[in-house]
Design a protein around this motif. Structure first.
Motif, short mmCIF file in Angstrom:
data_model
loop_
_atom_site.label_atom_id
_atom_site.label_comp_id
_atom_site.label_asym_id
_atom_site.label_seq_id
_atom_site.Cartn_x
_atom_site.Cartn_y
_atom_site.Cartn_z
N SER A 112 0.88 -1.74 0.08
CA SER A 112 0.29 0.05 0.46
C SER A 112 1.33 1.14 -0.04
N ARG A 113 1.94 1.74 0.91
CA ARG A 113 2.66 2.20 0.94
C ARG A 113 2.99 2.59 -0.54
N LEU A 114 3.84 1.74 -0.77
CA LEU A 114 4.39 1.70 -2.70
C LEU A 114 3.26 2.20 -3.79
N ALA A 115 2.22 1.26 -3.46
CA ALA A 115 0.88 2.09 -4.45
C ALA A 115 1.22 3.62 -4.23
N VAL A 116 0.92 4.00 -3.17
CA VAL A 116 0.62 5.47 -2.64
C VAL A 116 1.66 6.33 -3.07
N ALA A 117 2.70 6.01 -3.50
CA ALA A 117 4.20 6.93 -3.51
C ALA A 117 3.92 6.68 -5.20
N LYS A 118 3.90 5.80 -5.55
CA LYS A 118 3.53 5.55 -7.12
C LYS A 118 2.44 6.42 -7.19
N TYR A 119 1.53 7.00 -7.15
CA TYR A 119 0.28 7.46 -7.18
C TYR A 119 0.53 9.27 -7.39
N ARG A 120 1.00 9.09 -6.10
CA ARG A 120 1.67 10.30 -5.48
C ARG A 120 2.55 10.48 -7.09
N GLY A 121 4.37 10.10 -6.71
CA GLY A 121 4.23 10.97 -8.56
C GLY A 121 3.20 10.50 -9.58
#
Length: 148
Positions: A112-121
């Motif tokens: 989930s943290r990885l997904a949020v970081a990707k989404y933010r980028g």
């Protein structure tokens, strides 16, 4: 629904979201590349005035920054603690022990943290693409207005 079923569903949902984000990123990267190539092709032969050069240069710079963000978003993390990089470093016995002792909730949290970081980028890259495109349109208008 059992706790294990709920965790398995959450895990699948997060992995699907990462896949969707990576697909969107790939499409936006192709779009940004096409805009950069098209803008360069048009600008290299156009009679640009100083204002158009400055504004267009800023627009191109923002598009290059957006492309950088997109590439960073999909850059593989080979030092990750889960997934293929982890499995590639373990022996057969360690894989069995890790798979049986796997904490699915921790995996969901990490993914989930990885997904949020990707989404933010991706979101930042979309914003930069919009501003960069607007600046390129302004540069085109300045060029047309200066040529008239």
């Amino acid at each position: 629904m059992t706790r294990e079923d709920a965790l398995t569903a959450a895990h699948a949902e997060v992995k699907a979201e990462i896949t969707r984000t990576d697909s969107k990123t790939a499409l936006l990267l192709a779009f940004v590349g096409a805009v950069l190539a098209g803008a360069w092709t048009v600008a290299k032969d156009a009679p640009l005035n100083a204002a158009a050069v400055v504004v267009g240069g800023l627009g191109m710079g923002l598009l290059v920054a957006a492309a950088g963000l997109l590439l960073r978003s999909v850059r593989p993390n080979l030092a990750g603690r889960h997934g293929f990089p982890l499995w590639a470093t373990l022996t057969a016995e360690e894989i069995t022990a890790t798979a049986t002792g796997r904490d699915l909730a921790a995996d969901v949290a990490g993914l989930s943290r990885l997904a949020v970081a990707k989404y933010r980028g991706l979101r930042r890259a979309v914003d930069l693409t919009c501003v960069g495109g607007a600046l390129l349109v302004l540069a085109a208008l300045l060029t047309l207005g200066g040529a008239a």
